[in-house]
Write a protein that holds these residues in place. Structure first.
Motif, PDB file in Angstrom:
ATOM      1  N   ASN A  62      44.572  40.413  51.725  1.00 35.53           N
ATOM      2  CA  ASN A  62      45.363  39.677  52.709  1.00 35.53           C
ATOM      3  C   ASN A  62      46.964  39.527  52.410  1.00 35.53           C
ATOM      4  OD1 ASN A  62      46.725  37.800  54.729  1.00 35.53           O
ATOM      5  ND2 ASN A  62      45.461  35.885  54.039  1.00 35.53           N
ATOM      6  N   LYS A  63      47.581  40.718  53.025  1.00 31.21           N
ATOM      7  CA  LYS A  63      48.726  41.022  52.491  1.00 31.21           C
ATOM      8  C   LYS A  63      49.971  39.947  52.943  1.00 31.21           C
ATOM      9  CE  LYS A  63      48.066  45.114  51.037  1.00 31.21           C
ATOM     10  NZ  LYS A  63      48.176  45.451  49.520  1.00 31.21           N
ATOM     11  N   GLU A  64      49.578  39.142  53.792  1.00 31.76           N
ATOM     12  CA  GLU A  64      50.455  38.126  54.257  1.00 31.76           C
ATOM     13  C   GLU A  64      50.376  36.824  53.174  1.00 31.76           C
ATOM     14  OE1 GLU A  64      52.791  37.910  56.692  1.00 31.76           O
ATOM     15  OE2 GLU A  64      52.375  39.947  56.842  1.00 31.76           O
ATOM     16  N   TYR A  65      49.337  36.600  52.424  1.00 30.51           N
ATOM     17  CA  TYR A  65      49.481  35.881  51.307  1.00 30.51           C
ATOM     18  C   TYR A  65      49.749  36.153  49.974  1.00 30.51           C
ATOM     19  CZ  TYR A  65      47.114  32.404  47.935  1.00 30.51           C
ATOM     20  OH  TYR A  65      47.061  31.387  46.984  1.00 30.51           O
ATOM     21  N   ALA A  66      50.920  35.484  49.621  1.00 31.83           N
ATOM     22  CA  ALA A  66      51.628  35.822  48.517  1.00 31.83           C
ATOM     23  C   ALA A  66      51.046  35.274  47.116  1.00 31.83           C
ATOM     24  CB  ALA A  66      53.110  35.322  48.641  1.00 31.83           C
ATOM     25  N   ILE A  67      50.694  36.346  46.358  1.00 34.20           N
ATOM     26  CA  ILE A  67      50.325  36.014  44.885  1.00 34.20           C
ATOM     27  C   ILE A  67      51.369  35.920  43.983  1.00 34.20           C
ATOM     28  CG2 ILE A  67      47.886  36.853  45.442  1.00 34.20           C
ATOM     29  CD1 ILE A  67      48.640  39.228  43.751  1.00 34.20           C
ATOM     30  N   GLY A  68      52.526  36.271  44.436  1.00 31.67           N
ATOM     31  CA  GLY A  68      53.592  36.483  43.346  1.00 31.67           C
ATOM     32  C   GLY A  68      54.933  37.061  44.273  1.00 31.67           C
ATOM     33  N   ILE A  77      54.087  35.869  38.934  1.00 31.00           N
ATOM     34  CA  ILE A  77      52.759  35.841  39.431  1.00 31.00           C
ATOM     35  C   ILE A  77      52.119  34.494  39.584  1.00 31.00           C
ATOM     36  CG2 ILE A  77      50.361  36.614  39.171  1.00 31.00           C
ATOM     37  CD1 ILE A  77      52.253  38.912  39.835  1.00 31.00           C
ATOM     38  N   THR A  78      51.576  33.932  40.792  1.00 27.96           N
ATOM     39  CA  THR A  78      51.267  32.672  40.963  1.00 27.96           C
ATOM     40  C   THR A  78      49.702  32.640  41.099  1.00 27.96           C
ATOM     41  OG1 THR A  78      51.770  32.796  43.116  1.00 27.96           O
ATOM     42  CG2 THR A  78      53.442  31.825  41.833  1.00 27.96           C
ATOM     43  N   ASP A  79      49.071  33.704  41.015  1.00 30.42           N
ATOM     44  CA  ASP A  79      47.507  33.847  41.318  1.00 30.42           C
ATOM     45  C   ASP A  79      47.107  34.836  40.222  1.00 30.42           C
ATOM     46  OD1 ASP A  79      44.882  34.110  42.025  1.00 30.42           O
ATOM     47  OD2 ASP A  79      45.137  34.054  44.291  1.00 30.42           O
ATOM     48  N   ASN A  80      46.514  34.217  39.311  1.00 26.30           N
ATOM     49  CA  ASN A  80      46.027  35.059  38.253  1.00 26.30           C
ATOM     50  C   ASN A  80      44.527  35.577  38.266  1.00 26.30           C
ATOM     51  OD1 ASN A  80      48.352  35.124  36.471  1.00 26.30           O
ATOM     52  ND2 ASN A  80      47.685  32.853  35.944  1.00 26.30           N
ATOM     53  N   SER A  81      43.913  35.258  39.469  1.00 25.50           N
ATOM     54  CA  SER A  81      42.530  35.980  39.894  1.00 25.50           C
ATOM     55  C   SER A  81      42.545  37.234  40.359  1.00 25.50           C
ATOM     56  CB  SER A  81      41.849  34.970  40.933  1.00 25.50           C
ATOM     57  OG  SER A  81      42.696  35.242  42.034  1.00 25.50           O
ATOM     58  N   VAL A  82      43.705  37.907  40.564  1.00 26.53           N
ATOM     59  CA  VAL A  82      44.025  39.258  41.149  1.00 26.53           C
ATOM     60  C   VAL A  82      44.002  40.216  40.048  1.00 26.53           C
ATOM     61  CG1 VAL A  82      45.275  40.961  42.482  1.00 26.53           C
ATOM     62  CG2 VAL A  82      45.120  38.528  42.888  1.00 26.53           C
ATOM     63  N   PRO A  83      43.071  41.315  39.864  1.00 20.31           N
ATOM     64  CA  PRO A  83      42.985  42.321  39.125  1.00 20.31           C
ATOM     65  C   PRO A  83      44.390  43.039  38.670  1.00 20.31           C
ATOM     66  CG  PRO A  83      41.576  43.011  40.868  1.00 20.31           C
ATOM     67  CD  PRO A  83      42.390  41.603  41.095  1.00 20.31           C
ATOM     68  N   GLU A  84      44.712  42.964  37.256  1.00 23.08           N
ATOM     69  CA  GLU A  84      45.895  43.384  36.723  1.00 23.08           C
ATOM     70  C   GLU A  84      46.479  44.726  37.255  1.00 23.08           C
ATOM     71  OE1 GLU A  84      49.563  43.102  34.499  1.00 23.08           O
ATOM     72  OE2 GLU A  84      47.900  41.554  34.972  1.00 23.08           O
ATOM     73  N   ALA A 127      58.098  30.007  52.874  1.00 20.37           N
ATOM     74  CA  ALA A 127      56.506  29.583  53.151  1.00 20.37           C
ATOM     75  C   ALA A 127      55.911  29.267  51.958  1.00 20.37           C
ATOM     76  CB  ALA A 127      55.826  30.825  53.874  1.00 20.37           C
ATOM     77  N   THR A 128      55.548  30.076  50.943  1.00 22.18           N
ATOM     78  CA  THR A 128      54.967  30.224  49.729  1.00 22.18           C
ATOM     79  C   THR A 128      55.762  29.530  48.564  1.00 22.18           C
ATOM     80  OG1 THR A 128      54.954  32.059  48.691  1.00 22.18           O
ATOM     81  CG2 THR A 128      53.277  31.387  50.376  1.00 22.18           C
TER      82      THR A 128
END
Length: 211
Positions: A62-68, A77-84, A127-128
């Motif tokens: 979901n490209k609209e959801y920022a993970i960092g 980086i605010t979501d560490n569940s995403v592959p490095e 937003a985030t």
């Protein structure tokens, strides 16, 4: 609160920031929407305008959801569940885009000197909070006197995320139900590169950028 456009939002923010008029301060806008907001703040307060470049890193599904967010010199980086591996590839791709953007907007001009200045960072909304956090991180490396966030509208959670990282926050509308920044504007047309360059030139043509 609904804003007619980004220029109107900038004028309302400038009213709240009047104590910085003609002081040792600078305005940093996050392109491209933030430049219309920052332009008005800059003109009304008699301050130089520059850009600060960051890009959000979208979630792989979901490209609209920022993970960092990433800047030319760093990332958050605010979501560490995403592959490095995904983060590495996106960081490189976005950083290449940012370098190209900087050259397009600034050319051979030197960035503003931020040391011991009041730095007002602005965008058309939060937003985030990931993008603005990356911007704050960049600015702090330049040892400013104060970091002020000036935003027309923000999600409640984003304000909580950035409040301890800045010296002051001026936000006209805080909404826990914020879904999209554009819903708070009557006119939310995309700002072109050409218009962005014009705004930067117009804001600074009668100012010494090192003042």
């Amino acid at each position: 609160m609904i804003f007619k456009d980004r220029y109107y939002a900038g004028s309302k923010l400038a009213e709240k920031l009047s104590k910085y008029r003609n002081t040792k301060s600078v305005v940093l806008a996050i392109p491209r929407g933030g430049l219309e907001v920052g332009f008005v703040i800059s003109k009304k307060l008699g301050l130089p305008l520059d850009i600060i470049l960051t890009k959000k890193i979208g979630h792989p599904f979901n490209k609209e959801y920022a993970i960092g967010a990433v800047s030319i010199h760093g990332k958050i980086i605010t979501d560490n569940s995403v592959p490095e591996e995904y983060i590495k590839k996106e960081t490189k791709r976005l950083r290449d885009l940012l370098k190209k953007m900087y050259k397009t907007y600034i050319g051979k001009s030197q960035p503003l000197d931020l040391k011991d200045k009041n730095v007002i960072i602005t965008d058309d909304g939060i937003a985030t909070g990931s993008t603005i956090l990356a911007a704050i991180n960049i600015v702090k490396k330049n040892k400013p006197k104060k970091v002020i966030i000036a935003i027309p509208v923000s999600h409640t959670d984003a304000i909580e995320k950035i409040k301890d990282e800045s010296d002051d926050i001026v936000c006209l509308k805080v909404d826990s139900g914020l879904a999209a920044i554009g819903q708070y504007y009557e006119n939310f047309e995309q700002v072109s590169d050409e218009e962005s360059i014009r705004l930067l030139w117009e804001a600074n043509k009668n100012l010494n950028k090192d003042s």
